[in-house]
Design an enzyme around this catalytic site. Structure first.
Site, PDB file in Angstrom:
ATOM      1  N   CYS A  90       0.842  -1.206   0.000  1.00 40.68           N
ATOM      2  CA  CYS A  90       0.000   0.000   0.000  1.00 40.68           C
ATOM      3  C   CYS A  90       0.879   1.258   0.000  1.00 40.68           C
ATOM      4  O   CYS A  90       1.494   1.541  -1.017  1.00 40.68           O
ATOM      5  CB  CYS A  90      -0.997  -0.049   1.147  1.00 40.68           C
ATOM      6  SG  CYS A  90      -2.504   0.859   0.728  1.00 40.68           S
TER       7      CYS A  90
ATOM      8  N   GLU B 155      -1.411  -9.269   3.394  1.00 43.20           N
ATOM      9  CA  GLU B 155      -1.265  -9.833   4.741  1.00 43.20           C
ATOM     10  C   GLU B 155      -2.612 -10.235   5.348  1.00 43.20           C
ATOM     11  O   GLU B 155      -2.675 -11.131   6.191  1.00 43.20           O
ATOM     12  CB  GLU B 155      -0.531  -8.837   5.653  1.00 43.20           C
ATOM     13  CG  GLU B 155      -1.296  -7.588   6.081  1.00 43.20           C
ATOM     14  CD  GLU B 155      -1.245  -6.433   5.071  1.00 43.20           C
ATOM     15  OE1 GLU B 155      -0.919  -6.686   3.892  1.00 43.20           O
ATOM     16  OE2 GLU B 155      -1.545  -5.285   5.451  1.00 43.20           O
TER      17      GLU B 155
ATOM     18  N   HIS C 185      -3.695  -5.227   0.430  1.00 40.58           N
ATOM     19  CA  HIS C 185      -3.102  -5.751   1.676  1.00 40.58           C
ATOM     20  C   HIS C 185      -3.097  -7.281   1.666  1.00 40.58           C
ATOM     21  O   HIS C 185      -4.026  -7.899   2.194  1.00 40.58           O
ATOM     22  CB  HIS C 185      -3.892  -5.246   2.881  1.00 40.58           C
ATOM     23  CG  HIS C 185      -3.722  -3.784   3.112  1.00 40.58           C
ATOM     24  ND1 HIS C 185      -2.765  -3.276   3.962  1.00 40.58           N
ATOM     25  CD2 HIS C 185      -4.357  -2.721   2.586  1.00 40.58           C
ATOM     26  CE1 HIS C 185      -2.836  -1.955   3.961  1.00 40.58           C
ATOM     27  NE2 HIS C 185      -3.792  -1.592   3.129  1.00 40.58           N
TER      28      HIS C 185
END
Ligand code: GLN
Length: 534
Positions: free
Chosen positions: A383, A511, A509
């Site tokens: 990001c 993750e 994102h």
């Protein structure tokens, strides 16, 4: 079968790990063949944690359907490997918002609107929303905060009512408590737990099961004492001893028979023995690594460990797949400058530049990108990290020395990172970023394509700015390519540098989608690249 409800409350102290206990219990029930989900009730007045600073609340976790939620939802997904949604996180703000909207619409016409029954009824409605979908055998509701807090009172009253309405074979209350160890006396103490259960009883709630966080094993006489003074049967006193890793907790709970006790109380029989082979394999690899790498995590919220929770967990999953211990070195971006970058980052085998907001620390992130790019150290930008990589490339390789992100320099002549068109007219802050899952088309032969082994993926977003496509041709000519693009809007979602061993920046994102059973492919390949670099 009709849905069974479990409520998890906390006593004595905050931060005992209600989220991990709830996720571990759900994991065991899932491993025995039941479908389970977990929802979090937060007693604060913000409508969601999206407007909270990471220092206040840790990471803001985003679901596929675009909810900005508590980081415990991340644990639920990482343990269960099942996505959560808007309905899985409710705050007091949301409850009041709904009730006040109904009041304005005239739904309570003529009545005084009160905490009981109107707020408690709305809490109860939310307790059962997921259960009513018919998708779940068991719904676990975690109540944030600690019993005795003024703001949790309506939740405890709602639990009392639900427990009374459904009875003991359809509704259970688990109280997570702390058994402190007094080292001077060499003794574990049960009194705080007795008081905390008394506090629950004052609100009319008798816990069915006590889960006892402790640094030392609790012996039979302590268990008996807890059972006697807290009115629970002895097998409902469950030890939750400190673990090396949160991923041990399901197995510790299995040993303590938390799942068996729950099923007995619900008069359910297990569909089969718990299927935990994949989980155990993961733990085996996690605990016996053959390799080791140092990864720099360059961010600005390092004072609080929880600010980058999902990134840290994604490294654990990706490390285990590669049988590699990942030492994450947290580095404050404000402490990095062009002068000390070699000295600060010199021992790393891979560098991740973290997401973030605002101008503070961006300069250090750009120096970091330049160093990773020039020294050919594996680089992963997420990001804001990806946006910094774009700005650095424009400044160094496109000869646009004043290139910037509009977020950092609103008067730049070269906004290579620009505000998204639909964001320009937005003035409200809460829930208005580009949020949730979007599709992304990958270019064959790129690092991203190789990692995912697919040409169409879906990832979660949370941002207002984006790659400015007017510059795309210039970037691609100079060797930074768009390897992933949104198929509907053409937004650039992934950038890569061609002549670099592993340089990938993503606008989304990744993750947030890494779980024990599905480690994220980009994290897995990034760790592989770091091992090769080493
Ligand atoms: N601040 C940037 C944006 O809003 C990046 C956001 C992030 O890193 N999550 O676009």
């Amino acid at each position: 079968m009709s849905t069974k409800y479990i409520f998890v409350t906390g006593g004595v102290s905050s931060s005992l790990g209600k989220g991990i206990i709830s996720a571990s219990l759900a994991k065991l029930l899932q491993a025995r063949g039941f479908s389970a989900t977990i929802q979090k009730f937060d007693p604060y007045i913000n409508v969601d944690p999206g407007t909270l600073n990471p220092y206040e609340h840790g990471e803001c976790y985003v679901t596929d359907d675009g909810a900005e939620t508590d980081l415990d939802l991340g644990h639920y997904e990482r343990f269960l490997n099942v996505p959560t949604s808007q309905a899985n996180n409710v705050t007091t703000g949301k409850i009041y918002q709904t009730v006040i909207q109904k009041e304005r619409a005239g739904e309570y016409l003529g009545k005084t609107v009160q905490v009981i029954p109107h707020i408690t009824d709305e809490i109860k409605r939310r307790f059962s929303l997921l259960g009513e979908t018919g998708d779940y055998d068991i719904v676990i509701s975690e109540i944030g905060g600690t019993v005795g807090d003024i703001e949790s009172l309506p939740y405890i009253e709602a639990i009392r009512q639900v427990r009374w309405e459904l009875g003991s074979t359809s509704c259970l209350v688990i109280h997570l408590t702390l058994i402190p160890y007094l080292s001077a006396a060499k003794e574990l103490k049960t009194k705080p737990t007795q008081h905390s259960v008394k506090e629950l009883l004052r609100s009319g709630v008798q816990p069915d099961i006590l889960v006892c966080r402790t640094e030392h094993s609790i012996n039979m006489s302590i268990r008996e004492k807890l059972a006697l003074f807290c009115n629970v049967d002895i097998r409902s006193v469950i030890e939750a001893i400190d673990a090396d890793t949160i991923y041990d907790v399901p197995l510790l709970m299995l040993k303590e028979k938390l799942d068996v006790t729950v099923l007995e109380k619900f008069q359910l029989t297990s569909k089969h023995e718990p299927k935990l082979t994949q989980w155990k394999e993961f733990l085996g690899k996690l605990k016996n690594p053959l390799h080791e790498v140092n990864i720099g995590l360059i961010g600005k919220y390092h004072e609080l460990q929880d600010a980058y929770k999902s990134i840290l967990e994604a490294f654990i999953h990706a490390g285990a797949v590669n049988e590699c211990k990942v030492n994450v070195v947290s580095i404050h971006s404000e402490k990095i400058s062009a002068d000390n970058v070699q000295q600060v980052l010199g021992d790393l085998h891979g560098i991740l530049v973290a997401p973030g907001f605002g101008e503070r620390g961006v300069e250090g992130k750009i120096s970091t990108v330049q160093y990773a790019r020039e020294e050919k150290i594996p680089f992963f930008g997420i990001c804001l990290g990806m946006q910094c990589a774009v700005v650095e490339y424009a400044q160094s390789r496109l000869n646009l020395s004043d290139a910037a992100s509009l977020e950092v320099d609103p008067s730049t002549a070269h906004p290579v990172i620009d505000m998204m068109e639909e964001q320009k007219k937005i003035t409200q802050k809460g829930g208005t970023m580009r949020l949730g899952a979007y599709k992304c088309k990958l270019k064959k032969g790129t690092k991203a394509y190789n990692a995912y082994s697919s040409d169409l993926i879906e990832e979660r977003h949370r941002h207002r700015y984006e790659f400015n496509s007017q510059y795309l041709e210039q970037f691609e000519k100079e060797g930074m390519i768009a390897s992933g693009v949104n198929p509907e809007t053409g937004l650039v979602e992934i950038i890569e540098i061609k002549n670099h061993p592993w340089f990938v920046g993503v606008q989304f994102h990744p993750e947030l989608k890494s779980t024990v059973e599905s480690p994220h492919p980009l994290f897995v390949d990034f760790i592989k690249a770091a091992m090769d670099y080493q």
